[in-house]
Design a protein around this motif. Sequence first.
Motif, mmCIF file in Angstrom:
data_model
loop_
_atom_site.group_PDB
_atom_site.id
_atom_site.type_symbol
_atom_site.label_atom_id
_atom_site.label_comp_id
_atom_site.label_asym_id
_atom_site.label_seq_id
_atom_site.Cartn_x
_atom_site.Cartn_y
_atom_site.Cartn_z
ATOM 1 N N PHE A 18 95.956 78.238 3.800
ATOM 2 C CA PHE A 18 95.389 78.136 5.138
ATOM 3 C C PHE A 18 96.486 78.196 6.186
ATOM 4 O O PHE A 18 96.370 78.893 7.203
ATOM 5 C CB PHE A 18 94.598 76.834 5.269
ATOM 6 C CG PHE A 18 94.124 76.549 6.663
ATOM 7 C CD1 PHE A 18 93.001 77.178 7.173
ATOM 8 C CD2 PHE A 18 94.804 75.657 7.481
ATOM 9 C CE1 PHE A 18 92.564 76.927 8.471
ATOM 10 C CE2 PHE A 18 94.385 75.392 8.772
ATOM 11 C CZ PHE A 18 93.256 76.035 9.260
ATOM 12 N N TYR A 19 97.581 77.467 5.954
ATOM 13 C CA TYR A 19 98.696 77.449 6.902
ATOM 14 C C TYR A 19 99.301 78.846 7.046
ATOM 15 O O TYR A 19 99.569 79.316 8.161
ATOM 16 C CB TYR A 19 99.767 76.464 6.444
ATOM 17 C CG TYR A 19 100.990 76.443 7.322
ATOM 18 C CD1 TYR A 19 100.993 75.741 8.528
ATOM 19 C CD2 TYR A 19 102.143 77.158 6.965
ATOM 20 C CE1 TYR A 19 102.113 75.736 9.353
ATOM 21 C CE2 TYR A 19 103.255 77.162 7.783
ATOM 22 C CZ TYR A 19 103.239 76.455 8.963
ATOM 23 O OH TYR A 19 104.341 76.463 9.781
ATOM 24 N N GLN A 21 97.873 81.724 6.471
ATOM 25 C CA GLN A 21 96.934 82.618 7.140
ATOM 26 C C GLN A 21 96.899 82.349 8.635
ATOM 27 O O GLN A 21 96.868 83.274 9.447
ATOM 28 C CB GLN A 21 95.525 82.461 6.546
ATOM 29 C CG GLN A 21 94.501 83.414 7.162
ATOM 30 C CD GLN A 21 94.874 84.866 6.964
ATOM 31 O OE1 GLN A 21 95.112 85.300 5.841
ATOM 32 N NE2 GLN A 21 94.956 85.625 8.062
ATOM 33 N N ARG A 22 96.918 81.045 9.007
ATOM 34 C CA ARG A 22 96.913 80.715 10.430
ATOM 35 C C ARG A 22 98.175 81.257 11.093
ATOM 36 O O ARG A 22 98.129 81.801 12.195
ATOM 37 C CB ARG A 22 96.834 79.198 10.620
ATOM 38 C CG ARG A 22 96.620 78.800 12.085
ATOM 39 C CD ARG A 22 96.735 77.310 12.299
ATOM 40 N NE ARG A 22 98.135 76.899 12.271
ATOM 41 C CZ ARG A 22 98.558 75.677 12.596
ATOM 42 N NH1 ARG A 22 97.696 74.751 12.910
ATOM 43 N NH2 ARG A 22 99.837 75.378 12.552
ATOM 44 N N THR A 23 99.322 81.101 10.424
ATOM 45 C CA THR A 23 100.577 81.601 10.976
ATOM 46 C C THR A 23 100.520 83.110 11.153
ATOM 47 O O THR A 23 100.951 83.650 12.181
ATOM 48 C CB THR A 23 101.752 81.213 10.064
ATOM 49 O OG1 THR A 23 101.808 79.789 9.950
ATOM 50 C CG2 THR A 23 103.075 81.721 10.628
ATOM 51 N N ASP A 25 97.814 84.932 11.532
ATOM 52 C CA ASP A 25 96.878 85.217 12.614
ATOM 53 C C ASP A 25 97.515 84.948 13.974
ATOM 54 O O ASP A 25 97.323 85.704 14.933
ATOM 55 C CB ASP A 25 95.609 84.373 12.455
ATOM 56 C CG ASP A 25 94.774 84.794 11.256
ATOM 57 O OD1 ASP A 25 95.009 85.897 10.725
ATOM 58 O OD2 ASP A 25 93.903 84.010 10.843
ATOM 59 N N ASP A 26 98.266 83.839 14.074
ATOM 60 C CA ASP A 26 98.952 83.516 15.327
ATOM 61 C C ASP A 26 99.947 84.610 15.691
ATOM 62 O O ASP A 26 100.041 85.025 16.848
ATOM 63 C CB ASP A 26 99.705 82.187 15.191
ATOM 64 C CG ASP A 26 98.797 80.981 15.270
ATOM 65 O OD1 ASP A 26 97.657 81.124 15.745
ATOM 66 O OD2 ASP A 26 99.226 79.896 14.841
ATOM 67 N N TRP A 29 98.175 87.732 16.874
ATOM 68 C CA TRP A 29 97.659 87.540 18.237
ATOM 69 C C TRP A 29 98.802 87.582 19.231
ATOM 70 O O TRP A 29 98.698 88.197 20.299
ATOM 71 C CB TRP A 29 96.926 86.202 18.316
ATOM 72 C CG TRP A 29 96.200 85.998 19.611
ATOM 73 C CD1 TRP A 29 94.903 86.313 19.885
ATOM 74 C CD2 TRP A 29 96.732 85.422 20.820
ATOM 75 N NE1 TRP A 29 94.593 85.965 21.178
ATOM 76 C CE2 TRP A 29 95.690 85.417 21.771
ATOM 77 C CE3 TRP A 29 97.973 84.906 21.178
ATOM 78 C CZ2 TRP A 29 95.866 84.923 23.057
ATOM 79 C CZ3 TRP A 29 98.145 84.422 22.471
ATOM 80 C CH2 TRP A 29 97.100 84.433 23.396
ATOM 81 N N ILE A 55 97.359 76.296 22.887
ATOM 82 C CA ILE A 55 96.079 76.056 22.229
ATOM 83 C C ILE A 55 95.285 75.116 23.120
ATOM 84 O O ILE A 55 95.705 73.984 23.368
ATOM 85 C CB ILE A 55 96.260 75.418 20.830
ATOM 86 C CG1 ILE A 55 97.253 76.236 20.009
ATOM 87 C CG2 ILE A 55 94.928 75.297 20.118
ATOM 88 C CD1 ILE A 55 96.820 77.640 19.698
ATOM 89 N N GLU A 60 91.223 77.386 21.113
ATOM 90 C CA GLU A 60 91.422 78.814 21.338
ATOM 91 C C GLU A 60 92.871 79.086 21.737
ATOM 92 O O GLU A 60 93.488 78.291 22.441
ATOM 93 C CB GLU A 60 90.495 79.301 22.447
ATOM 94 C CG GLU A 60 89.019 79.080 22.150
ATOM 95 C CD GLU A 60 88.146 79.200 23.388
ATOM 96 O OE1 GLU A 60 86.989 79.614 23.240
ATOM 97 O OE2 GLU A 60 88.630 78.860 24.494
ATOM 98 N N ARG A 61 93.391 80.211 21.283
ATOM 99 C CA ARG A 61 94.733 80.627 21.679
ATOM 100 C C ARG A 61 94.687 81.184 23.099
ATOM 101 O O ARG A 61 93.821 81.980 23.428
ATOM 102 C CB ARG A 61 95.262 81.708 20.736
ATOM 103 C CG ARG A 61 95.348 81.318 19.281
ATOM 104 C CD ARG A 61 95.888 82.488 18.465
ATOM 105 N NE ARG A 61 95.852 82.218 17.038
ATOM 106 C CZ ARG A 61 94.862 82.555 16.228
ATOM 107 N NH1 ARG A 61 93.796 83.174 16.729
ATOM 108 N NH2 ARG A 61 94.914 82.299 14.938
ATOM 109 N N ARG A 106 103.016 76.727 18.568
ATOM 110 C CA ARG A 106 101.688 76.387 19.079
ATOM 111 C C ARG A 106 101.806 75.107 19.897
ATOM 112 O O ARG A 106 102.221 74.074 19.382
ATOM 113 C CB ARG A 106 100.714 76.164 17.918
ATOM 114 C CG ARG A 106 100.443 77.388 17.083
ATOM 115 C CD ARG A 106 99.761 77.044 15.773
ATOM 116 N NE ARG A 106 98.496 76.356 15.952
ATOM 117 C CZ ARG A 106 97.304 76.949 15.980
ATOM 118 N NH1 ARG A 106 97.224 78.254 15.817
ATOM 119 N NH2 ARG A 106 96.202 76.255 16.149
#
Length: 201
Positions: A18-19, A21-23, A25-26, A29, A55, A60-61, A106
Motif C-alpha cells: 500500500f505504501y 503504491q501510494r508513493t 501514485d503521489d 500526480w 494533502i 485530496e492532493r 506529503r
Amino acid sequence: MAPDQPAIYLNDADAFKFYDQRTADDLAWANANVTPVNEGPWGDVPGVQVFYIGINLAGERIRLPQLSSFWLYKPTGVHLADSDNRDPHAPHQTYYLSGPGPGVVRIELGPSMPGILIERPNGSQPVQSTGLIDGKDFYFRESDGFWSLSVGGADVVDQPDWYYEEEHDAPDDLSEEAVYGLIAKGATLLRSGAPTMAVEQ
C-alpha cells in the motif's frame, strides 16, 4: 464503516505494498501537477529534486503554491548544523525521506484561508503548527493555557519579526478548529499593524 462490519488490518506485506503504491501514485500526480524543488547538496551528498504535495482535510492532493522554510527535505544520515543542533524539543524543521531519486513530501494542511497556508497542528503540551502568512513563515505554539504566534525573521522561532502571545480560557487541549481560529486571529492582528511583543524564552 458500518458498525456491524469487522475491522480489517493490513499485514506487513500488504502495508508495504500500500505504501509503495501510494508513493508511486503521489509521484505520478506530482510529475503532472507540481514543479519540483531543488534541495541540497549536503556535503558529499548530491542535491535532488523533491516534489511537495499538500494533502487537504478530505485527503485530496493539492498543489502547494508556496513553501515554508520549515518544510525541507534532506536524506537520512545527513546532519545539518542549522537544523539539527537545536533544542530537541524545538519544532520540526526537516522532513526525512529515504531512498534514491526524486522524493515526495506529503504535508497535511489545515483549511484554506486567504493568504494563509497552515500545516495541521500536532502534539500536545505543546500543540504546534507551522506555515505561511502572506508569504512569511509562521510558528504557532500553545501550552498551559497560553498561545503564541511568531511570524517572519531569519529565525521565526527564536527571533521573529513579529510575535504575539495571549492567554486563553480553553479548559482542555485545543481542538484543531480552535488552533485555526487563533492563527487567523493572529494574522488579523499582524495585518492590522499591531506592534510586536517581546519573545518569551
